[in-house]
Write an enzyme that holds these catalytic residues in place. Structure first.
Site, PDB file in Angstrom:
ATOM      1  N   HIS A 429      62.857  25.972  -9.566  1.00 54.64           N
ATOM      2  CA  HIS A 429      63.722  27.013 -10.140  1.00 54.64           C
ATOM      3  C   HIS A 429      65.193  26.671  -9.931  1.00 54.64           C
ATOM      4  CE1 HIS A 429      60.798  30.088 -11.331  1.00 54.64           C
ATOM      5  NE2 HIS A 429      60.103  29.778 -10.248  1.00 54.64           N
ATOM      6  N   ASP A 515      59.391  28.557  -4.203  1.00 53.84           N
ATOM      7  CA  ASP A 515      58.211  28.947  -4.970  1.00 53.84           C
ATOM      8  C   ASP A 515      58.076  28.137  -6.260  1.00 53.84           C
ATOM      9  OD1 ASP A 515      60.511  30.285  -5.956  1.00 53.84           O
ATOM     10  OD2 ASP A 515      59.252  31.652  -7.094  1.00 53.84           O
ATOM     11  N   GLU A 516      56.848  28.028  -6.705  1.00 59.72           N
ATOM     12  CA  GLU A 516      56.484  27.547  -8.034  1.00 59.72           C
ATOM     13  C   GLU A 516      57.025  26.154  -8.361  1.00 59.72           C
ATOM     14  OE1 GLU A 516      55.602  31.591 -10.537  1.00 59.72           O
ATOM     15  OE2 GLU A 516      57.637  30.788 -10.681  1.00 59.72           O
ATOM     16  N   VAL A 517      56.926  25.227  -7.426  1.00 56.88           N
ATOM     17  CA  VAL A 517      57.172  23.826  -7.775  1.00 56.88           C
ATOM     18  C   VAL A 517      55.959  23.355  -8.583  1.00 56.88           C
ATOM     19  CG1 VAL A 517      57.428  21.476  -6.914  1.00 56.88           C
ATOM     20  CG2 VAL A 517      58.622  23.370  -5.777  1.00 56.88           C
TER      21      VAL A 517
END
EC number: 3.2.1.52
Length: 840
Positions: A429, A515-517
């Site tokens: 992100h 988060d959310e790699v």
């Protein structure tokens, strides 16, 4: 560019008007001035999996328009099956949510006053109007200049059949009835112990105030509140502690946020150990003060007699606000802080950067805001970001907080006893930061200064990794093998600390995302390969805990505590992410959002707490306030986590989550035994649940009106669960629904009759979501109610739009099937809810 959202009845067109600022000279055809675009759903596709929708492109001129050498660009959060498009057209995904529609058939022509349709299939579903494409603009392929031109665009709202409307309204009617029984809750949030006294204490200009010297600011705050709210100026006479009618006294045996409040016919006495406790006692006084005393000029007010002993259930009571996806001004943030304080929330988590924007000035790295805060259609030169979430063709300026803005937010929060935790989203992100540092790299390379150019570079130029993030980006992950990544994080943290110091407020904790790699990141980076080999790692998965350790150590060196999303306490050992006990000793706070029923991670918060992590439970199922309230087309918000109304927020059980979960997030009954083997909290795990937090992601929240609509009143239910003691219906193995419904009814009565009426006057009034109207046809009569009490329904029977001069609903209406009825909730100051039209 400006946005004008017009939403009234289900049959009304919702128009998105795009206004050009600083228009650029264009191709002689000026096609953008000759066309209008409409988006609509194919019949029967709304709510269906992989639906078909279409653009209808209208030629509003009296001459044919060639479809050669121009393209239509748009943002669309749902993935498009590009192979579903007719071969005369081409839709290409560029990055993120940006798409380009071009014309393959060079001979295609838009006839004068005619139109063409471009249909395409969407991945997933399209449940409501905020899923529609947005931010449309045209570019010309053969122009000698960089060009981009907004076009007039509208979407057609869903028109429900009479039967569909009546089913929706009947279900809402039944839900609304839940608040009909029970007494009104005395205070929101509920105190630990409250004993009702007899009589009341009268506050007037003769009333005197004495405060312990430690609570002088709280005394000033109380005086100001009474003056501004009810017009009462407390007597300026100096009184001794014994004779004053209102006293704020110190009791050092209480906890920092605890207080005692005693009201009888002789006076008001507050006991607290610290300023926070005294401040929260005043918030309880404000909650006790009836709504009719607010926004008035009175000679006296009466406060009911009570005895209260109170302290919060959780030390961390928070709200995460995303200002990166769509920016929200410091004035907006300060308004939110005021309401957070009123309901005893104490932590504002500011999400300051993401793929789509960087929103805080960092003076030593000016590119972060020069590039990272600007979105426009001219992004190919690397000096801005691409349009996202309907931001449109032309740049908007000053969409970030200056250093002084940020300090002003910090100071306002401190006055309200709220800690601001800044979030620097890393390593995923991070596209806004990555692109900004690429621009910095180019600037210094032109000056021949390679060392300075590479000093804060966040990506590996030779990286050939292929990945696709949750928001459809393919270039949004920092390369954790680069020393410059840690140099960048360190520099930003140092500047953040400086801002806090200048504001006279210590920076104690920072949130570094995590988060959310996406899967595939780092797989084909030469720099990552060299790092893996040097560490004898067999998989890029091992780089994750390596990175978390690195940033945790960096924070410790700076005297900071580290917070992050749940993945900071997890690791992928080859079969997906699981709890990582190896990092517990790094003392990382993890914010756990993923508890979606049926998703497989329903007990993740408990796994992490039992392992020893300090958990702030940020339940997506209950406290994600960007989620739509209910499943109707005119209800704004995301739907991936189901639907969340006040009842769902209020019903959250942080330490016994599964006790009252009987359906999935979309209301479908659970398969027997689905949750039977889920992990429960241990005694140690319960101690590690340190708080609860709500979150507002702003992909679909473009302005202050929509933000306040999405936040309130659901944030007030969050405050109840964060502060109030554990209710009886959170204990045991069987859910006590009777006790729950009794408490819920009392809460809703207090909310509707008192608290929301106060919000009509505070800070000029808040734009909270008005209650939904419920309606049933019963024995040829119409019976109505509202979602929370204290609001009036107005109606007409001649098809006209109701207003404050229309009939007010007070009793059952005899149904005349020859008439067209229209209903709406309307407040005394003229705010209008959804308009319901019934034509029998």
């Amino acid at each position: 560019m400006s946005y004008n959202f017009l939403k009234s009845s289900m049959s009304t067109v919702m128009v998105l008007v795009l206004t050009v600022f600083g228009a650029i000279s264009v191709d002689a055809q000026e096609i953008h001035r000759k066309i209008e675009v409409k988006w609509t759903m194919e019949d029967g596709n709304l709510g269906k999996e992989n639906p078909v929708s279409k653009f209808v492109i209208y030629n509003t001129s009296k001459e044919d328009v060639s479809c050669k050498n121009w393209s239509l660009w748009f943002n669309f959060m749902r993935g498009i099956n590009v192979n579903s498009v007719d071969k005369k057209f081409k839709i290409a995904h560029r990055n993120g949510d940006l798409y380009q529609l071009s014309f393959v058939d060079g001979n295609l022509t838009l006839p004068a006053s005619g139109s063409i349709e471009v249909s395409f299939r969407t991945n997933g579903t399209l449940p409501n109007f905020t899923d529609a494409p947005a931010g449309l603009y045209i570019t010309y392929d053969d122009s000698t200049q960089i060009n981009a031109h907004p076009v007039i665009y509208n979407t057609i709202n869903k028109e429900y059949t009479l039967g569909e409307k009546l089913n929706i309204l009947a279900a809402q009617y039944d839900l609304n009835r839940l608040h009909e029984s029970s007494d009104v809750q005395k205070i929101i949030p509920s105190p630990s112990a409250l004993q009702q006294g007899e009589g009341f204490y009268t506050i007037s200009s003769k009333s005197t105030l004495w405060t312990n010297p430690s609570f002088e600011k709280e005394g000033i705050y109380l005086r100001k509140f009474l003056k501004e709210t009810s017009g009462i100026t407390l007597s300026p006479k100096k009184q001794d502690k014994k004779s004053a009618g209102i006293k704020i006294l110190q009791n050092v045996s209480l906890r920092e946020e605890a207080y005692e409040l005693l009201i009888d016919n002789k006076g008001i006495t507050i006991f607290a150990a610290a300023a926070k406790g005294a401040f929260y006692a005043i918030q309880s006084l404000k909650s006790l003060l009836p709504a009719q005393y607010w926004n008035a000029d009175l000679e006296k007010i009466e406060i009911p007699a009570v005895g209260i002993k109170d302290q919060p259930r959780y030390g961390y009571r928070g709200l995460m606000l995303d200002v990166a996806r769509n920016f929200h001004s410091k004035e907006t943030v300060k308004r939110i802080i005021d309401l957070m304080a009123m309901y005893k929330l104490n932590t504002l988590h500011l999400h300051l950067n993401d793929d789509e924007g960087w929103r805080l000035e960092i003076p030593s790295l000016p590119e972060l805001t020069e590039v990272g805060s600007v979105r426009n259609a001219f992004y190919a030169d690397g000096n801005s970001l691409q349009p996202s979430y309907g931001s449109g063709a032309n740049p908007q300026t000053k969409l970030y907080y200056s250093v002084n803005d940020f300090k002003e937010i910090l100071e306002h929060a401190q006055k309200n006893h709220i800690q601001v935790i800044p979030e620097l989203e890393t390593p995923g992100h991070a596209r806004a930061a990555i692109k900004s540092m690429e621009a910095r790299y180019r600037k210094f390379m032109k000056l021949g200064n390679r060392e300075e150019a590479e000093k804060y570079l966040l990506n590996d130029k030779a990286d050939q990794s292929e990945y696709f993030s949750a928001q459809s980006w393919n270039d949004n992950v920092m390369n954790v093998a680069k020393p410059s990544v840690y140099r960048f994080i360190s520099k930003v943290l140092d500047e953040l600390k400086g801002m806090y110091q200048e504001a006279g407020i210590p920076l104690e904790k920072v949130h570094l995302g995590g988060d959310e790699v996406p899967r595939g990141a780092w797989e084909k980076s030469p720099e990552i390969t060299r790092l893996r080999d040097s560490l004898n790692f067999s998989s890029v998965n091992q780089l994750w805990p390596y990175y978390i350790n690195k940033i945790a150590d960096l924070c410790k060196l700076k005297g900071l505590k580290l917070a992050g999303w749940e993945e900071m306490g997890m690791v992928n050992n080859g079969n997906g992410m699981v709890t990582n006990p190896a990092l517990v000793n790094q003392d990382i706070q993890v914010d756990v959002w993923n508890n979606l029923i049926g998703g497989g991670q329903e007990d993740l918060a408990y796994h992490l707490a039992n392992a020893g992590y300090k958990v702030v439970y940020t339940s997506a199922s209950n406290f994600y306030f960007d989620i739509a309230w209910k499943n109707t087309f005119n209800e704004p918000g995301h739907t991936w986590a189901g639907f969340t109304n006040v009842k769902k927020s209020y019903s959250f059980l942080p330490e016994n989550y599964f006790l009252n979960v009987f359906t999935n997030n979309f209301g479908d009954k659970l398969t027997d035994g689905l949750l039977a083997n889920k992990v429960k909290l241990t005694d140690e795990g319960k101690r590690n649940i340190i708080g609860v937090k709500g979150a507002a992601w702003t992909e679909k929240i473009l302005n202050n009106e929509r933000l306040e609509h999405m936040l309130f009143p659901r944030v007030i239910a969050l405050a109840e669960r964060a502060w109030a003691p554990k209710p009886i219906w959170e204990t045991g193995t069987n859910f006590n629904e009777t006790a729950f419904l009794k408490d819920y009814a009392g809460f809703m009565k207090k909310l509707g009759i008192q608290e929301l009426q106060k919000l009509n006057t505070l800070n000029g009034g808040y734009l909270y979501r008005l209650p939904a109207l419920g309606l049933r046809v019963y024995e040829e009569s119409l019976i109505c109610n509202v979602e929370y009490p204290g609001f009036d329904i107005y109606y007409t029977s001649d098809g006209t739009v109701p207003n404050l001069q229309s009939k007010k609903y007070t009793q059952i209406i005899p149904l005349d099937r020859a008439k067209t009825y229209r209903f709406s909730v309307i407040t005394k100051d003229g705010k209008v809810g959804d308009i319901i039209t019934l034509k029998f």
